[in-house]
Design a protein around this motif. Structure first.
Motif, PDB file in Angstrom:
ATOM      1  N   ARG A 160      17.258  44.380  36.654  1.00  0.00           N
ATOM      2  CA  ARG A 160      18.091  43.872  35.559  1.00  0.00           C
ATOM      3  C   ARG A 160      19.516  44.422  35.670  1.00  0.00           C
ATOM      4  O   ARG A 160      20.496  43.704  35.476  1.00  0.00           O
ATOM      5  CB  ARG A 160      17.459  44.240  34.223  1.00  0.00           C
ATOM      6  CG  ARG A 160      18.224  43.714  33.021  1.00  0.00           C
ATOM      7  CD  ARG A 160      17.553  44.101  31.718  1.00  0.00           C
ATOM      8  NE  ARG A 160      16.223  43.543  31.590  1.00  0.00           N
ATOM      9  CZ  ARG A 160      15.940  42.424  30.929  1.00  0.00           C
ATOM     10  NH1 ARG A 160      16.907  41.755  30.346  1.00  0.00           N
ATOM     11  NH2 ARG A 160      14.719  41.984  30.853  1.00  0.00           N
ATOM     12  N   LYS A 161      19.625  45.710  35.999  1.00  0.00           N
ATOM     13  CA  LYS A 161      20.946  46.335  36.113  1.00  0.00           C
ATOM     14  C   LYS A 161      21.754  45.680  37.236  1.00  0.00           C
ATOM     15  O   LYS A 161      22.939  45.374  37.055  1.00  0.00           O
ATOM     16  CB  LYS A 161      20.776  47.829  36.371  1.00  0.00           C
ATOM     17  CG  LYS A 161      22.079  48.578  36.474  1.00  0.00           C
ATOM     18  CD  LYS A 161      21.841  50.051  36.746  1.00  0.00           C
ATOM     19  CE  LYS A 161      23.163  50.776  36.935  1.00  0.00           C
ATOM     20  NZ  LYS A 161      22.974  52.175  37.296  1.00  0.00           N
ATOM     21  N   GLU A 162      21.129  45.476  38.390  1.00  0.00           N
ATOM     22  CA  GLU A 162      21.825  44.839  39.506  1.00  0.00           C
ATOM     23  C   GLU A 162      22.251  43.423  39.155  1.00  0.00           C
ATOM     24  O   GLU A 162      23.348  42.978  39.520  1.00  0.00           O
ATOM     25  CB  GLU A 162      20.921  44.808  40.733  1.00  0.00           C
ATOM     26  CG  GLU A 162      20.658  46.162  41.351  1.00  0.00           C
ATOM     27  CD  GLU A 162      19.594  46.108  42.414  1.00  0.00           C
ATOM     28  OE1 GLU A 162      19.660  46.937  43.334  1.00  0.00           O
ATOM     29  OE2 GLU A 162      18.698  45.252  42.343  1.00  0.00           O
ATOM     30  N   THR A 163      21.402  42.708  38.426  1.00  0.00           N
ATOM     31  CA  THR A 163      21.734  41.338  38.032  1.00  0.00           C
ATOM     32  C   THR A 163      22.963  41.312  37.135  1.00  0.00           C
ATOM     33  O   THR A 163      23.875  40.495  37.326  1.00  0.00           O
ATOM     34  CB  THR A 163      20.530  40.688  37.322  1.00  0.00           C
ATOM     35  OG1 THR A 163      19.405  40.731  38.197  1.00  0.00           O
ATOM     36  CG2 THR A 163      20.831  39.252  36.941  1.00  0.00           C
ATOM     37  N   TRP A 164      23.018  42.205  36.150  1.00  0.00           N
ATOM     38  CA  TRP A 164      24.167  42.253  35.248  1.00  0.00           C
ATOM     39  C   TRP A 164      25.430  42.670  35.992  1.00  0.00           C
ATOM     40  O   TRP A 164      26.522  42.151  35.727  1.00  0.00           O
ATOM     41  CB  TRP A 164      23.905  43.197  34.075  1.00  0.00           C
ATOM     42  CG  TRP A 164      23.079  42.551  33.013  1.00  0.00           C
ATOM     43  CD1 TRP A 164      21.785  42.819  32.701  1.00  0.00           C
ATOM     44  CD2 TRP A 164      23.492  41.510  32.131  1.00  0.00           C
ATOM     45  NE1 TRP A 164      21.362  42.009  31.683  1.00  0.00           N
ATOM     46  CE2 TRP A 164      22.387  41.199  31.307  1.00  0.00           C
ATOM     47  CE3 TRP A 164      24.670  40.796  31.949  1.00  0.00           C
ATOM     48  CZ2 TRP A 164      22.433  40.217  30.331  1.00  0.00           C
ATOM     49  CZ3 TRP A 164      24.708  39.827  30.967  1.00  0.00           C
ATOM     50  CH2 TRP A 164      23.609  39.539  30.178  1.00  0.00           C
ATOM     51  N   GLN A 165      25.295  43.621  36.932  1.00  0.00           N
ATOM     52  CA  GLN A 165      26.469  44.050  37.687  1.00  0.00           C
ATOM     53  C   GLN A 165      27.020  42.912  38.540  1.00  0.00           C
ATOM     54  O   GLN A 165      28.229  42.673  38.564  1.00  0.00           O
ATOM     55  CB  GLN A 165      26.113  45.245  38.577  1.00  0.00           C
ATOM     56  CG  GLN A 165      25.914  46.525  37.810  1.00  0.00           C
ATOM     57  CD  GLN A 165      25.425  47.659  38.697  1.00  0.00           C
ATOM     58  OE1 GLN A 165      24.950  47.432  39.802  1.00  0.00           O
ATOM     59  NE2 GLN A 165      25.530  48.883  38.192  1.00  0.00           N
ATOM     60  N   LEU A 166      26.143  42.205  39.226  1.00  0.00           N
ATOM     61  CA  LEU A 166      26.608  41.091  40.055  1.00  0.00           C
ATOM     62  C   LEU A 166      27.190  39.956  39.213  1.00  0.00           C
ATOM     63  O   LEU A 166      28.173  39.323  39.600  1.00  0.00           O
ATOM     64  CB  LEU A 166      25.470  40.572  40.924  1.00  0.00           C
ATOM     65  CG  LEU A 166      25.076  41.491  42.083  1.00  0.00           C
ATOM     66  CD1 LEU A 166      23.851  40.956  42.792  1.00  0.00           C
ATOM     67  CD2 LEU A 166      26.226  41.650  43.046  1.00  0.00           C
TER      68      LEU A 166
END
Length: 118
Positions: A77-83
């Motif tokens: 989830r964190k990587e998705t929001w960052q991207l």
């Protein structure tokens, strides 16, 4: 594809056509029967294809596709929001750049070349 398999595929297509034709042949006030004719035609065509070599190949392909999809490492989830944030930032910067180029070219052509700004 051998002739029996071709006949199965053609029969399946004809069942779909018959189901659709049944939709138009049933009176408009019989809505449930109209939809049922299409669903029944599609179900019978699916059953016909299920027992054909083409249907078996499709099922094998679908199973292999599901196995491959399970091997994919999905982002957290964190990587998705960052991207997503990076994409929005890039789009914003690109929009500002395009606005600046458009405004600059409009100024050069309309004000300097054509003299309309005076």
């Amino acid at each position: 594809m051998e002739s029996v398999e071709k006949i199965k595929v053609v029969a399946a297509l004809l069942l779909v056509v018959v189901g659709i034709a049944g939709y138009y042949m049933v009176p408009a006030d019989q809505g449930v029967l109209r939809v049922l004719s299409v669903v029944l035609g599609l179900a019978m065509a699916g059953a016909m294809l299920w027992f054909s070599a083409l249907g078996r190949q499709f099922v094998d392909y679908a199973r292999d596709s599901i196995k491959e999809a399970q091997k994919v490492v999905w982002p957290s989830r964190k990587e998705t929001w960052q991207l997503t944030g990076v994409v929005f930032l890039f789009v914003g910067v690109l929009a500002l750049f395009m606005w600046a180029v458009d405004s600059g070219l409009a100024w050069v052509f309309y004000d300097l070349v054509l003299g309309r700004g005076k």
